[in-house]
Design a protein around this motif. Structure first.
Motif, mmCIF file in Angstrom:
data_model
loop_
_atom_site.group_PDB
_atom_site.id
_atom_site.type_symbol
_atom_site.label_atom_id
_atom_site.label_comp_id
_atom_site.label_asym_id
_atom_site.label_seq_id
_atom_site.Cartn_x
_atom_site.Cartn_y
_atom_site.Cartn_z
ATOM 1 N N MET A 1 -7.001 -36.927 -40.018
ATOM 2 C CA MET A 1 -7.432 -36.395 -41.131
ATOM 3 C C MET A 1 -7.701 -36.910 -42.434
ATOM 4 S SD MET A 1 -6.755 -31.950 -42.015
ATOM 5 C CE MET A 1 -7.562 -31.419 -40.431
ATOM 6 N N PRO A 2 -6.465 -37.525 -42.869
ATOM 7 C CA PRO A 2 -6.249 -37.879 -44.296
ATOM 8 C C PRO A 2 -7.364 -39.262 -44.343
ATOM 9 C CG PRO A 2 -4.275 -37.984 -43.350
ATOM 10 C CD PRO A 2 -4.911 -37.673 -42.166
ATOM 11 N N TYR A 3 -7.603 -39.933 -43.294
ATOM 12 C CA TYR A 3 -8.521 -40.973 -43.423
ATOM 13 C C TYR A 3 -10.128 -40.490 -43.539
ATOM 14 C CZ TYR A 3 -4.187 -43.318 -42.308
ATOM 15 O OH TYR A 3 -3.036 -43.844 -42.138
ATOM 16 N N TYR B 1 -8.621 -26.542 -42.124
ATOM 17 C CA TYR B 1 -7.780 -26.566 -40.764
ATOM 18 C C TYR B 1 -6.469 -26.798 -41.110
ATOM 19 C CZ TYR B 1 -6.224 -27.212 -35.790
ATOM 20 O OH TYR B 1 -5.392 -26.885 -34.760
ATOM 21 N N LYS B 2 -5.475 -25.644 -40.538
ATOM 22 C CA LYS B 2 -4.054 -26.007 -40.411
ATOM 23 C C LYS B 2 -3.777 -25.841 -38.941
ATOM 24 C CE LYS B 2 -3.077 -26.260 -44.746
ATOM 25 N NZ LYS B 2 -4.626 -26.520 -45.148
ATOM 26 N N SER C 1 0.973 -26.096 -29.187
ATOM 27 C CA SER C 1 1.103 -27.590 -29.280
ATOM 28 C C SER C 1 -0.078 -28.072 -29.985
ATOM 29 C CB SER C 1 1.229 -28.443 -27.883
ATOM 30 O OG SER C 1 -0.049 -28.271 -27.311
ATOM 31 N N ALA C 2 0.019 -29.239 -30.755
ATOM 32 C CA ALA C 2 -1.108 -29.555 -31.514
ATOM 33 C C ALA C 2 -2.354 -29.714 -30.732
ATOM 34 C CB ALA C 2 -0.790 -31.207 -32.355
ATOM 35 N N LEU D 1 -9.863 -25.262 -31.329
ATOM 36 C CA LEU D 1 -10.707 -25.478 -32.404
ATOM 37 C C LEU D 1 -11.960 -25.816 -32.085
ATOM 38 C CD1 LEU D 1 -11.492 -25.815 -35.612
ATOM 39 C CD2 LEU D 1 -10.279 -27.757 -35.479
ATOM 40 N N ALA D 2 -11.830 -27.020 -31.034
ATOM 41 C CA ALA D 2 -13.189 -27.617 -30.554
ATOM 42 C C ALA D 2 -13.893 -26.511 -29.654
ATOM 43 C CB ALA D 2 -12.817 -28.959 -29.570
#
Lengths: 211, 211
Positions: free
Chosen positions: A114-116, A181-182, A188-189, A196-197
């Motif tokens: 996400m940050p990238y 998105y959080k 689990s992640a 989400l997908a």
């Protein structure tokens, strides 16, 4: 350049010489976070130094310039996104299934990197590094558009929409994930990202209306 | 403050005292364009002065601060977007039709007020003006989410999606327009925008798949 002398971030231990050392990975990640808060153009090496808690010369031990940090961060996002598109294109399956694979993979990359990806999506194109990154991003959009066009030819995607516009709107929808998105803390992640997908695929392929 | 002495942009005539004068509208628009190229945080009053070709004190004749320019620009975008949502909410029609009205109106505002909405969408929330604007933006997203939830209750929108996520993905898709849309030069702006709104509505309501 040698990174051998650079300490990993001290986990409870006292950093040598009274200041934290970073591995390249952590340094990159912190710089990207600072870029995302203040904007790349508004961030000086001085600002990075303050946020990292190390001197400018300690930063120059890792990288030659602010632009090198940008380039590495953008490559991380773009390499991952290009890998997803290439993976989808290479599947022996109808175009619509390859498109679904690309959508799911892109959602995953956006969440995981996400940050990238956030940095990539906020670029303004004010330097050659940025222009090159934006060109790579445009190529990805074109390749997704080609998958949509193939799915139209195969009769699986409606042909009353321009594949080009559909590709941009679809990726625009997916890209918005970095803004809101959080991850669900209850699961689990991996489960959270898969859900989400599923939502994105449902919306992209079938829309909001009850069928 | 008095604006009476400020010249409108000289159309072929020679500006008084050898430098261009601006009406408030043109000044705002040029400043917003500069913000969008360099980022608000990275733009100083000096940069604005250089781009406008007038002195800083001439800018201060119009506005008290850089932040006042930002606030006015953001209000322009937010007022227009809120008006659209309010118009949709007030319609005596099923929620799904009110939602469609909001989608079409939002597309229109994005195209017509593109520089102002672009500025809004790129905000980072680094000041109180920005935080307030982001809160107004979140409220719009919530209101669109409520329309989607109502349409779900009325059975017109599928209820296997979270109205909240659907609202964010839908607005994400629409917001991407500021990044890629160029009006079709072959047709009128109005026709071109209406065609774009048709594409967005088709994708949002029915998705990509042939039905």
């Amino acid at each position: 350049m040698s990174y051998a002398s650079v300490l990993p971030p001290a986990a409870g231990g006292s950093p040598r010489r009274g200041r934290p050392g970073y591995d390249r990975e952590t340094l990159l990640r912190i710089c990207v976070d600072v870029f995302n808060v203040h904007g790349y153009d508004a961030t000086s090496m001085g600002t990075l130094s303050k946020n990292l808690g190390i001197s400018k010369s300690a930063i120059y031990h890792h990288v030659e310039s602010k632009e090198e940090i940008l380039e590495q961060a953008l490559s991380r996002a773009l390499d991952a996104l290009e890998e997803v598109v290439q993976g989808g294109e290479a599947m022996a399956a109808p175009a619509v299934d390859r498109l679904e694979d690309v959508i799911r993979g892109t959602v995953r990359v956006l969440v995981e990197q996400m940050p990238y990806v956030t940095l990539l999506l906020r670029l303004r194109g004010n330097s050659e590094v940025e222009t090159r990154a934006l060109e790579r991003r445009r190529t990805i959009t074109r390749r997704v558009g080609q998958l949509i066009a193939q799915a139209q030819t195969e009769g699986a995607v409606r042909d009353d929409l321009s594949a080009r516009s559909a590709s941009r709107l679809l990726l625009g929808m997916i890209n918005s994930i970095v803004d809101w998105y959080k991850p669900d803390v209850e699961t689990s992640a991996e489960t959270s990202t898969a859900a989400l997908a599923d939502t994105v695929v449902a919306l992209a392929f079938s829309g909001l209306r009850t069928s």
